[in-house]
Design a protein around this motif. Structure first.
Motif, mmCIF file in Angstrom:
data_model
loop_
_atom_site.group_PDB
_atom_site.id
_atom_site.type_symbol
_atom_site.label_atom_id
_atom_site.label_comp_id
_atom_site.label_asym_id
_atom_site.label_seq_id
_atom_site.Cartn_x
_atom_site.Cartn_y
_atom_site.Cartn_z
ATOM 1 N N ILE A 101 42.042 24.707 43.675
ATOM 2 C CA ILE A 101 41.106 23.919 42.876
ATOM 3 C C ILE A 101 40.247 24.794 41.977
ATOM 4 O O ILE A 101 39.482 24.265 41.174
ATOM 5 C CB ILE A 101 40.203 23.045 43.777
ATOM 6 C CG1 ILE A 101 39.328 23.926 44.677
ATOM 7 C CG2 ILE A 101 41.032 22.089 44.596
ATOM 8 C CD1 ILE A 101 38.338 23.139 45.499
ATOM 9 N N ASN A 102 40.357 26.112 42.089
ATOM 10 C CA ASN A 102 39.650 27.007 41.179
ATOM 11 C C ASN A 102 40.573 27.405 40.031
ATOM 12 O O ASN A 102 41.788 27.508 40.190
ATOM 13 C CB ASN A 102 39.156 28.263 41.913
ATOM 14 C CG ASN A 102 37.954 27.963 42.781
ATOM 15 O OD1 ASN A 102 37.125 27.123 42.442
ATOM 16 N ND2 ASN A 102 37.860 28.632 43.909
ATOM 17 N N HIS A 103 39.978 27.667 38.869
ATOM 18 C CA HIS A 103 40.749 27.843 37.661
ATOM 19 C C HIS A 103 41.755 28.995 37.745
ATOM 20 O O HIS A 103 42.952 28.812 37.495
ATOM 21 C CB HIS A 103 39.815 28.073 36.463
ATOM 22 C CG HIS A 103 39.109 26.832 36.029
ATOM 23 N ND1 HIS A 103 37.995 26.361 36.664
ATOM 24 C CD2 HIS A 103 39.363 25.960 35.027
ATOM 25 C CE1 HIS A 103 37.587 25.253 36.077
ATOM 26 N NE2 HIS A 103 38.393 24.992 35.075
ATOM 27 N N ASP A 104 41.280 30.213 38.050
ATOM 28 C CA ASP A 104 42.162 31.380 37.985
ATOM 29 C C ASP A 104 43.351 31.282 38.932
ATOM 30 O O ASP A 104 44.497 31.492 38.512
ATOM 31 C CB ASP A 104 41.369 32.659 38.233
ATOM 32 C CG ASP A 104 40.658 33.142 36.971
ATOM 33 O OD1 ASP A 104 39.701 33.912 37.094
ATOM 34 O OD2 ASP A 104 41.081 32.750 35.863
ATOM 35 N N PRO A 105 43.142 30.977 40.236
ATOM 36 C CA PRO A 105 44.322 30.858 41.100
ATOM 37 C C PRO A 105 45.231 29.704 40.704
ATOM 38 O O PRO A 105 46.449 29.797 40.833
ATOM 39 C CB PRO A 105 43.738 30.655 42.506
ATOM 40 C CG PRO A 105 42.279 30.490 42.351
ATOM 41 C CD PRO A 105 41.884 30.907 41.002
ATOM 42 N N ALA A 106 44.650 28.608 40.185
ATOM 43 C CA ALA A 106 45.481 27.482 39.753
ATOM 44 C C ALA A 106 46.317 27.854 38.540
ATOM 45 O O ALA A 106 47.495 27.500 38.445
ATOM 46 C CB ALA A 106 44.606 26.269 39.445
ATOM 47 N N GLN A 152 39.151 24.125 51.731
ATOM 48 C CA GLN A 152 39.351 24.704 50.416
ATOM 49 C C GLN A 152 38.389 25.856 50.170
ATOM 50 O O GLN A 152 37.267 25.858 50.669
ATOM 51 C CB GLN A 152 39.133 23.640 49.325
ATOM 52 C CG GLN A 152 40.211 22.573 49.274
ATOM 53 C CD GLN A 152 41.502 23.086 48.663
ATOM 54 O OE1 GLN A 152 41.549 24.184 48.093
ATOM 55 N NE2 GLN A 152 42.563 22.309 48.785
ATOM 56 N N GLN A 153 38.857 26.833 49.405
ATOM 57 C CA GLN A 153 38.001 27.942 48.988
ATOM 58 C C GLN A 153 37.243 27.507 47.740
ATOM 59 O O GLN A 153 37.766 27.545 46.633
ATOM 60 C CB GLN A 153 38.839 29.187 48.712
ATOM 61 C CG GLN A 153 39.588 29.695 49.932
ATOM 62 C CD GLN A 153 40.446 30.902 49.621
ATOM 63 O OE1 GLN A 153 40.543 31.323 48.481
ATOM 64 N NE2 GLN A 153 41.062 31.466 50.644
ATOM 65 N N LEU A 154 36.011 27.079 47.939
ATOM 66 C CA LEU A 154 35.249 26.478 46.847
ATOM 67 C C LEU A 154 34.524 27.499 45.986
ATOM 68 O O LEU A 154 33.941 27.142 44.963
ATOM 69 C CB LEU A 154 34.242 25.475 47.410
ATOM 70 C CG LEU A 154 34.856 24.305 48.207
ATOM 71 C CD1 LEU A 154 33.766 23.414 48.752
ATOM 72 C CD2 LEU A 154 35.797 23.501 47.325
ATOM 73 N N ALA A 155 34.527 28.766 46.402
ATOM 74 C CA ALA A 155 33.891 29.838 45.625
ATOM 75 C C ALA A 155 32.464 29.463 45.259
ATOM 76 O O ALA A 155 31.656 29.188 46.143
ATOM 77 C CB ALA A 155 34.728 30.156 44.391
ATOM 78 N N GLN A 156 32.146 29.440 43.950
ATOM 79 C CA GLN A 156 30.769 29.212 43.520
ATOM 80 C C GLN A 156 30.301 27.788 43.814
ATOM 81 O O GLN A 156 29.109 27.495 43.684
ATOM 82 C CB GLN A 156 30.607 29.517 42.030
ATOM 83 C CG GLN A 156 31.346 28.556 41.109
ATOM 84 C CD GLN A 156 32.740 29.022 40.788
ATOM 85 O OE1 GLN A 156 33.333 29.774 41.560
ATOM 86 N NE2 GLN A 156 33.266 28.582 39.652
ATOM 87 N N LEU A 157 31.200 26.883 44.186
ATOM 88 C CA LEU A 157 30.809 25.510 44.495
ATOM 89 C C LEU A 157 30.442 25.326 45.962
ATOM 90 O O LEU A 157 30.070 24.225 46.374
ATOM 91 C CB LEU A 157 31.952 24.548 44.137
ATOM 92 C CG LEU A 157 32.396 24.541 42.668
ATOM 93 C CD1 LEU A 157 33.572 23.603 42.477
ATOM 94 C CD2 LEU A 157 31.239 24.138 41.771
ATOM 95 N N GLN A 158 30.566 26.387 46.750
ATOM 96 C CA GLN A 158 30.289 26.301 48.181
ATOM 97 C C GLN A 158 28.851 25.821 48.412
ATOM 98 O O GLN A 158 27.898 26.367 47.868
ATOM 99 C CB GLN A 158 30.483 27.664 48.842
ATOM 100 C CG GLN A 158 30.487 27.615 50.372
ATOM 101 C CD GLN A 158 31.762 27.001 50.911
ATOM 102 O OE1 GLN A 158 32.845 27.265 50.405
ATOM 103 N NE2 GLN A 158 31.653 26.182 51.926
ATOM 104 N N GLY A 159 28.696 24.779 49.211
ATOM 105 C CA GLY A 159 27.374 24.261 49.541
ATOM 106 C C GLY A 159 26.799 23.320 48.496
ATOM 107 O O GLY A 159 25.717 22.760 48.701
ATOM 108 N N SER A 160 27.500 23.127 47.379
ATOM 109 C CA SER A 160 27.014 22.230 46.339
ATOM 110 C C SER A 160 27.420 20.788 46.642
ATOM 111 O O SER A 160 28.407 20.533 47.339
ATOM 112 C CB SER A 160 27.565 22.628 44.970
ATOM 113 O OG SER A 160 27.226 23.955 44.640
ATOM 114 N N LYS A 161 26.662 19.857 46.127
ATOM 115 C CA LYS A 161 27.006 18.447 46.260
ATOM 116 C C LYS A 161 28.035 18.101 45.198
ATOM 117 O O LYS A 161 27.742 18.147 43.996
ATOM 118 C CB LYS A 161 25.757 17.566 46.104
ATOM 119 C CG LYS A 161 26.016 16.084 46.326
ATOM 120 C CD LYS A 161 24.740 15.273 46.194
ATOM 121 C CE LYS A 161 25.012 13.798 46.445
ATOM 122 N NZ LYS A 161 23.771 12.981 46.327
ATOM 123 N N LEU A 162 29.233 17.771 45.618
ATOM 124 C CA LEU A 162 30.336 17.528 44.689
ATOM 125 C C LEU A 162 30.441 16.037 44.380
ATOM 126 O O LEU A 162 30.552 15.212 45.283
ATOM 127 C CB LEU A 162 31.651 18.037 45.282
ATOM 128 C CG LEU A 162 31.676 19.522 45.690
ATOM 129 C CD1 LEU A 162 33.038 19.896 46.261
ATOM 130 C CD2 LEU A 162 31.333 20.407 44.498
#
Length: 204
Positions: free
Chosen positions: A143-148, A89-99
């Motif tokens: 899973i990101n707002h704008d593309p969704a 998934q393209q996590l954008a600003q969530l990349q590398g964050s603990k989800l």
């Protein structure tokens, strides 16, 4: 040596204008011809909808706390999000964050003869459950707002595709050509309209 004839800019624009005008005329004549035909194709079943009001409430109540229970998500509440749901998934600003998974903070209750599950936060909506049609089969991998949002409103994550309003106009038609077939009202926040989202309401 260039073998193509030289076309001046003014001549090109003049010819192009004629082409656009002929295309518009052809479209108008085609509509009139289609309207005059008595044996036009009929739908599979008679339609009853006359108008459609579509509310896209970005930033409104979450579907997981209103009309769409997620029992499997509730089971893993406060646990790390499964990698199987985020890999690729393209996590954008969530990349590398603990989800961390977050389930619903409220309970759902079955309402009406249909047993439709609606959040306890909306008992008045639950009282008319048998008069509602709630679609839960729609899904997206965005899973990101704008593309969704773009996918929900246009069927594509690429901006500029025909919006839901234009598709409804295509399916239902319009009572008159003297007025717009579909109208869009957009709200603005403290920082004005969102330029990305604003492109989701056009005819493509």
């Amino acid at each position: 040596m260039n073998s193509f004839p030289s076309i001046q800019r003014r001549s090109f624009l003049k010819r192009g204008t004629y082409s656009v005008g002929m295309a518009a005329l052809g479209s108008m004549l085609a509509r009139e011809s289609q309207a005059s035909q008595t044996h036009s194709p009929q739908p599979h079943f008679p339609g009853t909808a006359k108008t459609v009001i579509h509310l896209c409430m970005a930033g409104g109540p979450s579907h997981m706390e209103s009309l769409d229970p997620k029992p499997e998500l509730d089971k893993i509440n406060d646990q790390p999000f499964p990698a199987s749901m985020t890999d690729g998934q393209q996590l954008a600003q969530l990349q590398g964050s603990k989800l961390i998974a977050r389930g619903s903070f409220c309970k759902f209750k079955k309402w009406g003869q249909s047993g439709l599950e609606i959040s306890e936060l909306f008992p008045n909506i639950g009282s008319v459950a048998d008069d509602l049609c709630i679609i839960r089969s729609m899904h997206t991998e965005q899973i990101n707002h704008d593309p969704a949002h773009a996918f929900m409103n246009t069927g594509s994550i690429q901006k500029g595709r025909p919006s839901m309003g234009s598709w409804l106009l295509y399916g239902l038609g319009a009572e008159t050509e003297s007025l717009p077939g579909f109208i869009v009202f957009t709200s603005q926040g403290r920082h004005g309209a969102q330029p990305v989202s604003a492109r989701q309401w056009k005819a493509g």
